[in-house]
Design an enzyme around this catalytic site. Structure first.
Site, PDB file in Angstrom:
ATOM      1  N   HIS A  14       0.833  -1.207   0.000  1.00  0.00           N
ATOM      2  CA  HIS A  14       0.000   0.000   0.000  1.00  0.00           C
ATOM      3  C   HIS A  14       0.869   1.260   0.000  1.00  0.00           C
ATOM      4  CE1 HIS A  14      -3.606   2.398   1.273  1.00  0.00           C
ATOM      5  NE2 HIS A  14      -2.663   3.173   1.780  1.00  0.00           N
ATOM      6  N   GLU A  15       1.806   1.316   0.935  1.00  0.00           N
ATOM      7  CA  GLU A  15       2.637   2.528   1.032  1.00  0.00           C
ATOM      8  C   GLU A  15       3.541   2.684  -0.186  1.00  0.00           C
ATOM      9  OE1 GLU A  15       1.822   4.731   3.005  1.00  0.00           O
ATOM     10  OE2 GLU A  15       0.546   3.519   4.300  1.00  0.00           O
TER      11      GLU A  15
ATOM     12  N   HIS B 117       1.608   4.417  -2.845  1.00  0.00           N
ATOM     13  CA  HIS B 117       1.699   5.873  -2.672  1.00  0.00           C
ATOM     14  C   HIS B 117       3.043   6.382  -3.194  1.00  0.00           C
ATOM     15  CE1 HIS B 117      -1.913   6.889  -0.505  1.00  0.00           C
ATOM     16  NE2 HIS B 117      -1.649   6.116   0.542  1.00  0.00           N
TER      17      HIS B 117
ATOM     18  N   HIS C  25       3.156   6.760  -6.818  1.00  0.00           N
ATOM     19  CA  HIS C  25       2.400   7.937  -7.246  1.00  0.00           C
ATOM     20  C   HIS C  25       3.301   9.177  -7.244  1.00  0.00           C
ATOM     21  CE1 HIS C  25      -1.823  10.038  -6.840  1.00  0.00           C
ATOM     22  NE2 HIS C  25      -1.322  10.121  -8.053  1.00  0.00           N
TER      23      HIS C  25
END
Length: 688
Positions: free
Chosen positions: A478-479, A482, A485
């Site tokens: 998940h991190e 990010h 991104h």
């Protein structure tokens, strides 16, 4: 560099490897002076823009604003990283001073009449300026930002708004520090086999390491780090100890004395309501949602209630099954919150014939990191190469060069995986520096993204590998979603770079990336037993995949109750007793007594340690509607790494930042906006 804080070069002139800060030269005692100098420089830059005798144009106003404040950005990035990931009393004292000082500074800018007049003039004639789509978005962001910060208010209202923002900044800093203090001050020391009953080896190792760090040799510490408390609640056979630890965990911020957050919450809600009304909004939720995909509190609540009804129905079925497990053990107590994880694990072992303890030896941190990087290479053509010669802000932090298929450097990535007392709980991504392509005052053009991830995994004993739970592995993916991104960003302007998107879109790249962890070919390659190196047996892999929606009711009730309480606070305004409101909302929902909110109000850091996710905790679920639909796009091709779909994903989601409207960019990727159906199916709340 002409606009640097000249007396504090370690904080502002980043000349480490590939433009990294020289972390080893950063001194805590330099921050106060560096902030003062950088704030003064930024004030001068703003005055020059506002006082420019030439007529306003995009270059002399908007681009000038985009590149102003470089020294302040650098000092701030280093300081807030330290405050979150490796704090100490000196940093905490400075944080309580800096947070309101920064608020005052930005209030002065947003209420600078001459500056806003220039921006407003450009906004009024935007159709005639010949701007690109990205430039129009950047202009809109500046104009709306000023308006939402009070630029159009009367002077006395502006002054009141500035005072509110300053007080809120201080309250947010205090809230987070109080939670950390409660987490650090509590531990449960165990030593006998009777006390350790049921605890698997990996957890004993982590608890032994935690005890040793606190000077307690030959003991085992239960701490309030999620990577220890959750497995303890899962595996401990001692119900009395589970209850004791659980009460400490949920009572963070609610223990009386100096670290109690209840009055801080009450005052925060009062001020947020006053702020919203000053700016012409019915309540703070309406203010926060005005520039999001959801748009209104009604739209958010409609989604949450639809999901809640499905979740609480499923949770009741799950609770009945747990009660049967308890009865089968010859016990007659109800399912209480400190029992749920314990008996859910036993039920999972019975239903799917595997346990978390059986799974964990196959989830080595090192291998999951490799898996994370491999997925990024397959989807986006980038490689991660570790730089062992970089000294970061803590010895545990690792540094990687991110290079494209031609070998060009596209980003630097720092990874900080292990829990420690100086780090706040949770996991997050942030940036020391965001990608952009603008010419700078130092003669350079553009900047390389420098992105970091922070997690709180249990650190293993010396010489042993770090083993993750499946939830931990998902957190890592998940991190890193990010981080991608930020690292894949390919825009011109800093304000729309990377994660500079609406709050309920920002979780899409991260939650979507989680899906690749459980793609069978990834688990087959990287889920290797830490002792034998053998792959996870196919039978176990199949059971893991079959069990993905196990406990879905519990997980969704935990989350959705928190999101609904957040929305209730921020639609009601000032409240006499926030805890009474929390209790009332949960009672009206029919919250089962066997579980609690994921984040009770006094330690709900997403919402009260700053206002990042205030009236915004729902956004994880809003983004989940998007991510479930987005991964279906890959599934429909029959290939989780379909090259055409991966290119569309990179070009329309990961690289465009906020340069395009979120709804437009999602439609460019998928061709339509999704309904919640795929998300409900993914969670296992409706049959597929």
């Amino acid at each position: 560099m002409t606009s640097t804080a000249a007396h504090y070069p370690a904080l502002t002139e980043w000349n480490g490897k590939n433009g990294l800060p020289r972390f080893d030269a950063v001194k805590d005692e330099d921050f106060a002076g560096a902030f003062d100098e950088a704030l003064a420089i930024h004030d001068t830059e703003i005055d020059e823009i506002a006082g420019n005798p030439d007529a306003p144009n995009f270059a002399n106003t908007i681009i000038a604003l985009e590149t102003a404040g470089e020294a302040l950005s650098r000092v701030s990035a280093l300081f807030w990283n330290k405050a979150g990931a490796h704090t100490n009393p000196a940093i905490q004292a400075l944080e309580r001073d800096i947070a309101p000082k920064m608020s005052r500074h930005y209030s002065r800018i947003s209420m600078n009449e001459a500056l806003f007049a220039r921006i407003d003039a450009l906004w009024e004639k935007r159709e005639t300026l010949g701007l690109t789509g990205e430039e129009t978005r950047v202009l809109e962001r500046h104009w709306k930002g000023f308006v939402r910060s009070g630029a159009k208010l009367a002077k006395d209202h502006q002054e009141r708004l500035a005072a509110i923002n300053e007080e809120l900044a201080g309250l947010g800093a205090k809230f987070g520090q109080n939670v950390l203090a409660d987490e650090k001050s509590w531990k449960l020391l165990l030593s006998t086999e009777e006390e350790l009953a049921g605890l698997p080896g990996f957890l004993r190792d982590a608890m032994e390491s935690a005890a040793r760090e606190q000077g307690e040799d030959d003991k085992f510490a239960v701490t309030l780090s999620r990577s220890i408390i959750e497995p303890f609640l899962t595996f401990s056979e001692r119900r009395d100890l589970r209850e004791q630890a659980f009460h400490a965990w949920v009572a963070r911020g609610e223990n009386g004395g100096d670290t109690d957050n209840r009055e801080t919450v009450k005052r925060t809600l009062e001020l947020r309501d006053e702020k919203a009304k000053l700016l012409g909004y019915a309540n703070f939720a309406a203010y926060k949602l005005d520039n999001t995909m959801a748009k209104t509190p009604d739209a958010v609540n409609a989604l949450l209630i639809r999901v809640w009804e499905k979740a609480v129905e499923r949770a009741a079925e799950e609770e009945a099954e747990l009660a049967t497990v308890i009865s089968d053990e010859g016990k007659n107590h109800d399912v209480m919150p400190w029992d749920w994880r314990h008996y859910a694990e036993k039920l999972r072992a019975k239903k799917f014939n595997f346990s978390e303890a059986e799974l964990k030896p196959y989830l080595q941190l090192e291998k999951i990191i490799e898996a994370c990087f491999d997925v990024a290479q397959r989807l986006f053509g980038i490689r991660a190469i570790e730089s062992k010669d970089v000294t970061a802000y803590h010895p545990d932090v690792r540094t990687f060069e991110i290079r494209d298929e031609q070998g060009a450097l596209v980003a630097m990535f720092l990874a900080d995986f292990f829990a420690r007392p100086s780090k706040r709980s949770g996991a997050w991504m942030s940036a020391f520096q965001s990608q952009h392509k603008l010419p700078l005052k130092n003669g350079m053009t553009g900047e390389l993204p420098i992105i970091y991830n922070v997690c709180n995994f249990a650190k293993p004993s010396q010489g042993k590998p770090a083993l993750l739970s499946l939830d931990d592995a998902r957190t890592l993916f998940h991190e890193f979603g990010h981080a991608l991104h930020g690292m894949l960003s390919n825009v011109t302007y800093p304000s729309v770079s990377g994660t500079g998107v609406s709050r309920d879109f920002v979780e899409l790249p991260s939650q979507l990336y989680e899906h690749w962890l459980t793609v069978p070919e990834i688990l087959e390659k990287y889920a290797l037993h830490y002792e034998t190196g053998t792959p996870m047996p196919k039978a176990l892999l199949d059971k893991v995949l079959a069990a993905q929606t196990f406990n879905a009711g519990f997980n969704t009730v935990e989350f959705t109750s928190s999101a609904l309480v957040d929305m209730a606070f921020h639609t009601r305004g000032a409240v006499a007793d926030p805890m009474a409101v929390q209790a009332e909302v949960l009672a009206s929902l029919g919250m089962p007594k066997s579980m609690v909110m994921r984040h009770a109000t006094p330690h709900f850091q997403h919402v009260f340690s700053g206002d990042g996710y205030s009236a915004g905790y729902y956004s994880y679920m809003w983004s989940e509607v998007l991510d479930a639909d987005a991964f279906e796009a890959f599934e429909e091709t029959g290939d989780s790494f379909d090259a055409d779909m991966a290119r569309k994903l990179k070009d329309n989601i990961y690289s465009v930042g906020g340069s395009i409207d979120a709804e437009e960019t999602y439609k460019a990727f998928r061709g339509k906006m999704p309904s919640p159906d795929a998300m409900l199916k993914k969670r296992g709340l409706v049959s597929g």
